[in-house]
Design an enzyme around this catalytic site. Structure first.
Site, PDB file in Angstrom:
ATOM      1  N   ASP A 262     -84.862   1.017  33.318  1.00  0.00           N
ATOM      2  CA  ASP A 262     -86.083   0.283  32.973  1.00  0.00           C
ATOM      3  C   ASP A 262     -86.400   0.437  31.483  1.00  0.00           C
ATOM      4  O   ASP A 262     -87.540   0.702  31.100  1.00  0.00           O
ATOM      5  CB  ASP A 262     -87.259   0.764  33.820  1.00  0.00           C
ATOM      6  CG  ASP A 262     -88.425  -0.226  33.818  1.00  0.00           C
ATOM      7  OD1 ASP A 262     -88.187  -1.418  33.518  1.00  0.00           O
ATOM      8  OD2 ASP A 262     -89.562   0.182  34.109  1.00  0.00           O
ATOM      9  N   ASN A 531     -41.437  -3.251  24.228  1.00  0.00           N
ATOM     10  CA  ASN A 531     -41.117  -4.398  25.067  1.00  0.00           C
ATOM     11  C   ASN A 531     -39.711  -4.264  25.639  1.00  0.00           C
ATOM     12  O   ASN A 531     -38.781  -3.853  24.946  1.00  0.00           O
ATOM     13  CB  ASN A 531     -41.227  -5.703  24.263  1.00  0.00           C
ATOM     14  CG  ASN A 531     -41.556  -6.894  25.146  1.00  0.00           C
ATOM     15  OD1 ASN A 531     -41.623  -6.766  26.358  1.00  0.00           O
ATOM     16  ND2 ASN A 531     -41.752  -8.048  24.527  1.00  0.00           N
ATOM     17  N   ASP A 560     -35.837 -14.368  27.844  1.00  0.00           N
ATOM     18  CA  ASP A 560     -35.003 -13.158  27.743  1.00  0.00           C
ATOM     19  C   ASP A 560     -35.463 -12.058  28.682  1.00  0.00           C
ATOM     20  O   ASP A 560     -34.940 -10.929  28.645  1.00  0.00           O
ATOM     21  CB  ASP A 560     -34.981 -12.638  26.298  1.00  0.00           C
ATOM     22  CG  ASP A 560     -36.357 -12.218  25.797  1.00  0.00           C
ATOM     23  OD1 ASP A 560     -37.348 -12.351  26.559  1.00  0.00           O
ATOM     24  OD2 ASP A 560     -36.461 -11.758  24.633  1.00  0.00           O
ATOM     25  N   LYS A 562     -38.390 -10.558  28.766  1.00  0.00           N
ATOM     26  CA  LYS A 562     -39.422  -9.677  28.228  1.00  0.00           C
ATOM     27  C   LYS A 562     -40.772 -10.391  28.191  1.00  0.00           C
ATOM     28  O   LYS A 562     -40.853 -11.615  28.305  1.00  0.00           O
ATOM     29  CB  LYS A 562     -39.037  -9.217  26.816  1.00  0.00           C
ATOM     30  CG  LYS A 562     -37.762  -8.408  26.751  1.00  0.00           C
ATOM     31  CD  LYS A 562     -37.464  -7.967  25.310  1.00  0.00           C
ATOM     32  CE  LYS A 562     -36.188  -7.147  25.234  1.00  0.00           C
ATOM     33  NZ  LYS A 562     -35.898  -6.711  23.823  1.00  0.00           N
TER      34      LYS A 562
END
Length: 585
Positions: A262, A531, A560, A562
């Site tokens: 509040d 990656n 590919d 990835k």
């Protein structure tokens, strides 16, 4: 949310959202509150078709326990919001038939409204010697559930000390919920201690008729009065001083596992009439203890300051941050960000409308100031800054204030420790793309953990940092339990670089205007270091989604095998799975 003290003005809710640039609310006439619903009924949409008010059946309004006088006059009056009918019914349900609204309650679903008059235990176990210890003076404030008076100590450490006493009538405690509200308020006030901007609690007493909560006396008036005395708004420089105090005490409460629920200008009092007087946060009547991973479902607060997720019945500490955003908006421009003539209209505005940052005086407000408010008023609670983070925002960088430990760090590090190696690699790449503005906060949090001589932290560092800040409230809300989920840090350490990867929130970064640049830079690092070829099935397992999501996940993977840039940013974002397992019913 709850009852209105002003005269109810009949209105027809036509679903129109009235945009800001309205006068400020009075402290009592427009303070509407709700209390814990204590209901487990599902509510998929806050505005079912054909229902005027967004509130579901069973919502209970709170006793407006406020030290604010119930009648106030302003230069720019406007009609108070008209309470929704079933809110009046819930009010009767909560307080029985004591002092019913003149129109009388409107039963929901044809059910008769019966007060809980039998078997209510109104013995709180507090001291019974109030009259011997304190001398009451004049009344200084009145709310629905009680009133506040000046007092003076008669004996002991408080002898001749000026005090404030909140007097709550037991006659109005006609339901078990209203009794529990009082118990919890005193429990929280007792458990919280040690912050300069928190009202100091001294004692709780009772007799056959009343409960007496004895606190320090604040003689400087409400923040709302100061805003009005300045013509409705503060300068940026002066607003910063106010907002830093608010963020500081709220960050403290959140670390202790207490959500106020509040926050509004009426609940911040100045210690004296001096312009540079300190503020104190008051009125914990709607507050509650909350565990780190818990979500609450009771609709509480005041309509103009309530967060969207509260109306959706699933919220946590971030709801307080929204309220601070509303206060900040008012301080800087003198208008409320969300306004309508009815309570349900206010709720629609909160859920659907965007705050106006185009009209005067916003063009003259600094870009940093506008960014600060926008990051507090993000409708996605995950994208809001925490109170501790907000204290490191560039807009407040000129202010000399300490940065408190943030419980959010613990939540994020816990998630990182349980993430897969692939997800951790993605986060490490993201951390390398952070700007200096984000690193200020992370450095401050890392230093609060007091790294070892080798510059790294372990589970012990996280544990000791909590213990240095612990109060009884932290134990009551079981905040230290989160350390059990951080067990992997008991046998390894984390340097600052990894800490940055662990303690960043992708959602918060997505709220930044520079997110696209941050994401692109991070993906370049990810291409170099993390990656790898990933199948749709493995990605689905990483995100904990089923075969139905495979079609979408295929779009994230390049030829590919990835992740693409899109896939990388989506992978960081994750998939939100709705669950009610941690919701308190």
């Amino acid at each position: 949310m709850g009852q209105c003290y002003g005269k109810t003005i009949p209105t027809t809710d036509n679903d129109t959202i009235v945009q800001p640039q309205s006068p400020l609310p009075s402290s009592a006439n427009n303070a509407v509150k709700h209390t814990p619903a204590r209901s487990s009924s599902p509510w998929s949409s806050p505005y079912p078709h054909g229902i005027a008010s967004p509130l579901p059946a069973g919502v209970s309004p709170s006793p407006a326990r406020s030290s604010t006088p119930g009648r106030r006059f302003f230069k720019r009056p406007f009609p108070p919001p008209s309470p929704a009918k079933h809110i009046k019914a819930s009010l009767a349900r909560r307080f029985g038939h004591a002092k019913q609204p003149r129109e009388g309650p409107i039963p929901e679903d044809g059910a008769p409204i019966e007060p809980e008059l039998h078997s209510l235990d109104k013995n709180f176990g507090y001291n019974k010697n109030f009259g011997a210890k304190y001398e009451l003076g004049k009344e200084i404030g009145r709310g629905h559930f009680g009133h506040t008076c000046h007092a003076r100590g008669k004996k002991g450490d408080l002898k001749d000390h000026a005090l404030a006493v909140k007097i709550i009538s037991k006659l109005k405690m006609t339901t078990a919920i209203s009794i529990e509200d009082v118990r919890r308020e005193v429990k929280i006030l007792r458990a919280l201690s040690g912050h300069k901007h928190l009202i100091h609690f001294y004692d709780a007493c009772e007799d056959a008729n009343n409960v007496y909560i004895v606190m320090e006396l604040c003689e400087g008036g409400e923040l709302l009065d100061r805003i009005l005395s300045r013509g409705g708004r503060y300068t940026e420089a002066d607003a910063k001083l106010i907002i830093v105090q608010i963020l500081s005490v709220v960050a403290f409460c959140h670390l202790q596992g207490v959500v106020h629920r509040d926050l509004k200008p009426e609940n911040f009092l100045f210690m004296s009439k001096s312009e540079d007087a300190d503020m104190k946060l008051i009125d914990f009547g709607l507050s509650d203890f909350i565990r780190p991973e818990e979500r609450l479902n009771d609709i509480v607060g005041s309509a103009y300051y309530v967060a969207p997720e509260v109306l959706h019945r699933s919220y946590s500490l971030e709801a307080d941050i929204w309220s601070i955003g509303v206060i900040s908006y008012i301080l800087l421009c003198g208008s409320r960000p969300f306004w309508a003539r009815t309570e349900s209209g206010i709720f629609r505005a909160v859920l659907r409308a965007d705050p106006n940052f185009d009209d005067i005086p916003w063009p003259s407000v600094s870009p940093e100031g506008k960014d600060f408010v926008k990051r507090l008023l993000n409708k996605d609670y995950r994208k809001r800054m925490s109170a501790a983070q907000a204290l490191t925002h560039p807009w407040l960088s000129s202010e000399n204030h300490p940065i408190p430990l943030d419980i959010l760090i613990y939540k994020l590090v816990k998630s990182y420790l349980h993430a897969s190696p692939f997800k951790r690699a993605a986060l490490k790449a993201l951390s390398k793309a952070l700007t200096e503005d984000e690193l200020v906060y992370l450095r401050a949090q890392f230093m609060l953990l007091e790294p070892n001589k080798d510059g790294r932290v372990s589970l012990d560092n996280f544990r000791m940092a909590l213990m240095r800040n612990a109060t009884d409230a932290m134990k009551e809300s079981r905040v230290p339990d989160i350390l059990n989920a951080m067990a992997p840090l008991s046998y390894r350490k984390m340097d600052f670089e990894e800490f940055c990867a662990a303690a960043i929130s992708t959602y918060q970064l997505e709220a930044l205007e520079t997110w696209e640049q941050i994401g692109s830079t991070a993906f370049e690092y990810f291409e170099q270091e993390g990656n790898r070829t990933v199948s749709v099935e493995e990605l689905a397992r990483e995100l904990n989604v089923g075969p139905t999501a495979h079609t979408i996940l295929k779009e994230w993977i390049r030829s590919d095998g990835k992740l693409s840039l899109l896939g990388y940013t989506k992978f960081l974002h994750g998939v939100t799975l709705r669950s009610t397992s941690n919701t308190r019913h």
